[in-house]
Write a protein that holds these residues in place. Structure first.
Motif, short mmCIF file in Angstrom:
data_model
loop_
_atom_site.label_atom_id
_atom_site.label_comp_id
_atom_site.label_asym_id
_atom_site.label_seq_id
_atom_site.Cartn_x
_atom_site.Cartn_y
_atom_site.Cartn_z
N ARG A 68 -5.79 -3.39 5.68
CA ARG A 68 -6.58 -3.74 4.50
C ARG A 68 -7.34 -2.51 3.98
O ARG A 68 -7.43 -2.29 2.77
CB ARG A 68 -7.55 -4.87 4.84
CG ARG A 68 -8.16 -5.54 3.63
CD ARG A 68 -9.09 -6.70 4.00
NE ARG A 68 -8.40 -7.79 4.65
CZ ARG A 68 -8.48 -8.07 5.96
NH1 ARG A 68 -9.23 -7.35 6.76
NH2 ARG A 68 -7.84 -9.09 6.46
N THR A 69 -7.87 -1.69 4.88
CA THR A 69 -8.59 -0.48 4.47
C THR A 69 -7.69 0.47 3.70
O THR A 69 -8.06 0.99 2.65
CB THR A 69 -9.21 0.22 5.70
OG1 THR A 69 -10.19 -0.66 6.28
CG2 THR A 69 -9.86 1.53 5.34
N VAL A 70 -6.48 0.70 4.21
CA VAL A 70 -5.53 1.58 3.51
C VAL A 70 -5.11 0.95 2.19
O VAL A 70 -5.07 1.63 1.15
CB VAL A 70 -4.30 1.88 4.40
CG1 VAL A 70 -3.23 2.66 3.62
CG2 VAL A 70 -4.72 2.65 5.64
N ALA A 95 0.83 -1.21 0.00
CA ALA A 95 0.00 0.00 0.00
C ALA A 95 0.86 1.26 0.00
O ALA A 95 0.64 2.19 -0.78
CB ALA A 95 -0.93 -0.01 1.21
N MET A 96 1.85 1.29 0.89
CA MET A 96 2.74 2.45 0.99
C MET A 96 3.45 2.70 -0.34
O MET A 96 3.53 3.83 -0.82
CB MET A 96 3.75 2.23 2.12
CG MET A 96 4.71 3.37 2.39
SD MET A 96 6.09 3.57 1.22
CE MET A 96 6.76 1.93 1.14
N ILE A 142 -6.15 9.17 2.87
CA ILE A 142 -5.91 7.85 2.27
C ILE A 142 -4.86 7.10 3.08
O ILE A 142 -5.01 5.92 3.38
CB ILE A 142 -5.44 7.99 0.80
CG1 ILE A 142 -6.52 8.69 -0.04
CG2 ILE A 142 -5.10 6.63 0.21
CD1 ILE A 142 -6.03 9.11 -1.41
N MET A 143 -3.77 7.80 3.42
CA MET A 143 -2.68 7.18 4.16
C MET A 143 -1.99 8.22 5.04
O MET A 143 -1.54 9.25 4.56
CB MET A 143 -1.66 6.58 3.19
CG MET A 143 -0.48 5.92 3.89
SD MET A 143 0.73 5.27 2.73
CE MET A 143 -0.23 3.96 2.00
N PRO A 194 -1.03 -1.18 13.12
CA PRO A 194 -2.45 -1.03 12.82
C PRO A 194 -3.05 -2.45 12.72
O PRO A 194 -2.32 -3.41 12.44
CB PRO A 194 -2.47 -0.35 11.46
CG PRO A 194 -1.09 0.18 11.24
CD PRO A 194 -0.17 -0.67 12.07
N SER A 195 -4.32 -2.59 12.95
CA SER A 195 -4.95 -3.91 12.84
C SER A 195 -4.93 -4.37 11.39
O SER A 195 -4.76 -3.57 10.46
CB SER A 195 -6.40 -3.85 13.33
OG SER A 195 -7.19 -3.09 12.42
#
Length: 166
Positions: A99-101, A49-50, A70-71, A93-94
């Motif tokens: 997953r959301t990010v 994601a990052m 978003i992030m 983070p959980s």
């Protein structure tokens, strides 16, 4: 097929494969570092994601209003190149947050990709990367990068007792 269309297709294909690899991995396993492994699934997904954010958005169109929704900066720092995965779930983070990010970044990339100007994408980057020097090459690299980490997720799945996807 234009280079932008090809980049779009490659990014979507890489994400589809990553999602297949993650589909049956329970959240409780995301922070498990199998014996001898320096990483876990949560770090791999956060890092994808990052990197997608940095490569497909920041490098192509610079920072925009709303990007921090978003992030966050702490998320980017925790999953950046050279960061060390921490197996303790409370230090992360959980899985749901990661997953959301992961999904939000990809959705933003897929929303903006069709708006990018093909001619502008041929421009050299102000700060070239060792793997790419143009904006369009950055988009193509994003797919390559995700597949590299999908391979690591595939290995982690096996070490966690999951069947191979392919």
């Amino acid at each position: 097929m234009s280079s932008l269309s090809l980049a779009n297709e490659r990014i979507e294909r890489a994400r589809g494969y990553t999602l297949q690899l993650l589909a049956d991995v329970e959240d409780e396993l995301w922070f498990t570092q199998p014996a001898g492994s320096p990483t876990h699934i949560a770090w791999q997904v956060g890092h994808i994601a990052m990197a997608q954010y940095a490569v497909c958005l920041m490098r192509v169109r610079d920072a925009q209003p709303g990007d921090r929704e978003i992030m966050s900066r702490p998320f980017r720092k925790q999953f950046s190149k050279g960061s060390t995965p921490v197996a303790d779930p409370s230090a992360n983070p959980s899985a749901a947050e990661i997953r959301t990010v992961f999904n939000a970044v990809h959705a933003q990339v897929m929303k903006e990709l069709p708006t990018f100007d093909e001619e502008e994408l041929q421009q050299e980057l102000a700060a070239p990367h060792e793997m790419f020097t143009t904006k369009i090459a950055a988009l193509h690299f994003s797919a390559d990068h995700e597949m590299l980490h999908a391979g690591q997720i595939g290995l982690l799945r096996r070490l966690l007792g999951k069947e191979p996807v392919r």
